[in-house]
Design an enzyme around this catalytic site. Structure first.
Site, PDB file in Angstrom:
ATOM      1  N   LYS A 295      46.508  37.769  36.212  1.00 45.99           N
ATOM      2  CA  LYS A 295      45.967  37.789  37.578  1.00 45.99           C
ATOM      3  C   LYS A 295      44.696  38.636  37.643  1.00 45.99           C
ATOM      4  CE  LYS A 295      45.681  37.527  42.119  1.00 45.99           C
ATOM      5  NZ  LYS A 295      46.657  38.040  43.074  1.00 45.99           N
TER       6      LYS A 295
ATOM      7  N   LYS B 266      15.870  34.954  25.230  1.00 46.83           N
ATOM      8  CA  LYS B 266      14.524  34.587  25.673  1.00 46.83           C
ATOM      9  C   LYS B 266      14.556  33.932  27.051  1.00 46.83           C
ATOM     10  CE  LYS B 266      12.819  30.773  24.673  1.00 46.83           C
ATOM     11  NZ  LYS B 266      12.634  29.433  25.347  1.00 46.83           N
TER      12      LYS B 266
ATOM     13  N   ASP C  89      58.788  46.451  56.957  1.00 43.06           N
ATOM     14  CA  ASP C  89      57.340  46.665  56.955  1.00 43.06           C
ATOM     15  C   ASP C  89      57.055  47.767  57.971  1.00 43.06           C
ATOM     16  OD1 ASP C  89      54.686  44.942  55.984  1.00 43.06           O
ATOM     17  OD2 ASP C  89      54.357  46.003  57.880  1.00 43.06           O
TER      18      ASP C  89
ATOM     19  N   MET D  90      37.048  37.675  36.632  1.00 37.69           N
ATOM     20  CA  MET D  90      36.070  36.638  36.291  1.00 37.69           C
ATOM     21  C   MET D  90      35.569  35.928  37.544  1.00 37.69           C
ATOM     22  SD  MET D  90      36.405  33.727  33.381  1.00 37.69           S
ATOM     23  CE  MET D  90      34.987  32.730  32.937  1.00 37.69           C
TER      24      MET D  90
ATOM     25  N   GLN E 250      49.669  39.368  55.722  1.00 37.22           N
ATOM     26  CA  GLN E 250      49.298  37.961  55.895  1.00 37.22           C
ATOM     27  C   GLN E 250      49.951  37.063  54.860  1.00 37.22           C
ATOM     28  OE1 GLN E 250      45.056  37.252  55.839  1.00 37.22           O
ATOM     29  NE2 GLN E 250      45.251  35.391  57.043  1.00 37.22           N
ATOM     30  N   MET E 251      50.001  37.509  53.617  1.00 44.29           N
ATOM     31  CA  MET E 251      50.624  36.722  52.556  1.00 44.29           C
ATOM     32  C   MET E 251      52.137  36.890  52.571  1.00 44.29           C
ATOM     33  SD  MET E 251      48.127  35.157  50.869  1.00 44.29           S
ATOM     34  CE  MET E 251      48.623  34.812  49.187  1.00 44.29           C
TER      35      MET E 251
ATOM     36  N   ASN F 298      41.814  36.871  35.800  1.00 44.27           N
ATOM     37  CA  ASN F 298      41.332  35.748  36.603  1.00 44.27           C
ATOM     38  C   ASN F 298      40.475  36.244  37.761  1.00 44.27           C
ATOM     39  OD1 ASN F 298      41.617  32.785  37.626  1.00 44.27           O
ATOM     40  ND2 ASN F 298      42.195  34.050  39.364  1.00 44.27           N
ATOM     41  N   ASN F 299      40.956  37.267  38.460  1.00 47.54           N
ATOM     42  CA  ASN F 299      40.208  37.773  39.609  1.00 47.54           C
ATOM     43  C   ASN F 299      38.902  38.438  39.183  1.00 47.54           C
ATOM     44  OD1 ASN F 299      42.369  36.860  41.059  1.00 47.54           O
ATOM     45  ND2 ASN F 299      42.618  38.719  42.254  1.00 47.54           N
TER      46      ASN F 299
ATOM     47  N   THR G 246      49.382  42.653  43.835  1.00 48.41           N
ATOM     48  CA  THR G 246      48.334  42.733  42.819  1.00 48.41           C
ATOM     49  C   THR G 246      47.986  44.199  42.639  1.00 48.41           C
ATOM     50  OG1 THR G 246      47.454  40.549  43.371  1.00 48.41           O
ATOM     51  CG2 THR G 246      45.993  42.045  42.179  1.00 48.41           C
TER      52      THR G 246
END
Length: 297
Positions: free
Chosen positions: A171, A240, A31, A177, A11-12, A174-175, A96
């Site tokens: 990356k 507390k 692909d 977090m 997709q990307m 970031n992901n 990634t």
């Protein structure tokens, strides 16, 4: 214009490759999904039936794949990219994957005289289609400068992450977090709804505090990142209040695993004698537990 080998037309990747074709580059495409390759070949790309063919005559080879094992396989496997790549080409992994896998690939390709950098992307598939991705470039200054014309076709912003391997590191952080905050935010809103608090009210309040703005842009720059742990809001008080929220959640039946895990870090900080320090001292506690030098007093 350059000849670019592009491996990974999901997709990307398909949208990114399409923008490179639109920008006038010659694309060698591969692909396992023949339909994805055919769709881009119809737009002017060249369909390749094997991985090595993608690298033939290529100035750049871009990989956009689901995991590090696949990246390694297409680059260094039998009849992979390395077998056909010319020595002055630049490999760019935009997947990634695990940062230590990236480090290993950069080193292994360098041993064969081949340059590699990584440039994982941020934002969504809609941004990929529009050519407005965030490019997190990990490479030398020369590599990033060389790849920038390609990045400009796929993204609207390129961040120089600070050297080889640093793009994938930022990356992943970031992901991490974003994903963890998503779970914590879900807990907070579920509890708010369960106790009858209107979402709009909660959002109005939290959007103006560190809860919604985030500590990177509010409390941390003014305290722990300046080396100041004098309490604006003490660890003891944070512990507390967190305990009250968790007890309330328990009594009304809302599971709060993220909050419970957070309380353990506050507990550790109090045991270590940080109870009267600023709540941002959690960073110093984690540095200490990780064997890193503490930076604040």
């Amino acid at each position: 214009m350059a000849t670019v080998g592009f491996i990974g037309l999901g997709q990307m990747g398909a949208a990114m490759a399409a923008n490179l074709i639109k920008g006038g580059h010659d694309l060698n495409l591969y692909d396992i999904n023949d339909d994805a390759v055919a769709a881009l070949a119809a737009k002017g790309g060249k369909a390749c039936d094997r991985v090595a063919a993608v690298a033939e005559g290529a100035d750049f080879v871009i990989t956009m794949l689901p995991n590090g094992a696949l990246v390694r396989s297409v680059l260094l496997g039998e009849e992979g990219v390395v077998a056909a790549l010319k020595k002055d080409a630049l490999v760019i992994d935009m997947s990634t994957i695990h940062p230590l896998e990236t480090d290993g690939l950069i080193a292994d390709l360098a041993a064969k005289g081949i340059e590699m950098m990584e440039a994982p992307v941020g934002r969504t598939s809609d941004h990929a289609i529009a050519g407005t991705l965030l490019i997190l470039a990990g490479g030398t200054k020369a590599q990033i400068e060389r790849a920038q014309p390609l990045f400009d076709l796929m993204g609207s912003e390129t961040v120089d992450a600070g050297g080889p391997g640093k793009g994938i590191r930022v990356k992943i952080i970031n992901n991490y977090m974003s994903i963890a905050l998503n779970a914590l935010s879900a807990e907070a809103i579920a509890l708010a709804e369960k106790i009858g608090l209107d979402f709009d009210t909660a959002m109005a309040v939290m959007s103006g505090t560190p809860a919604g703005k985030g500590h990177f842009t509010t409390s941390w720059p003014n305290k722990v990142l300046k080396g100041d742990l004098s309490p604006a809001f003490m660890i003891d008080l944070a512990h507390k209040d967190l305990g009250i929220a968790l007890d309330l959640a328990n009594q009304v039946g809302v599971p709060m695993p993220m909050g419970a895990a957070s309380r353990e870090l506050y507990n550790m900080s109090r045991i270590a004698g940080r109870g009267r320090q600023d709540w941002t001292a959690l960073l110093e506690q984690l540095r200490d537990l990780s064997g890193m030098p503490t930076k604040a007093n």
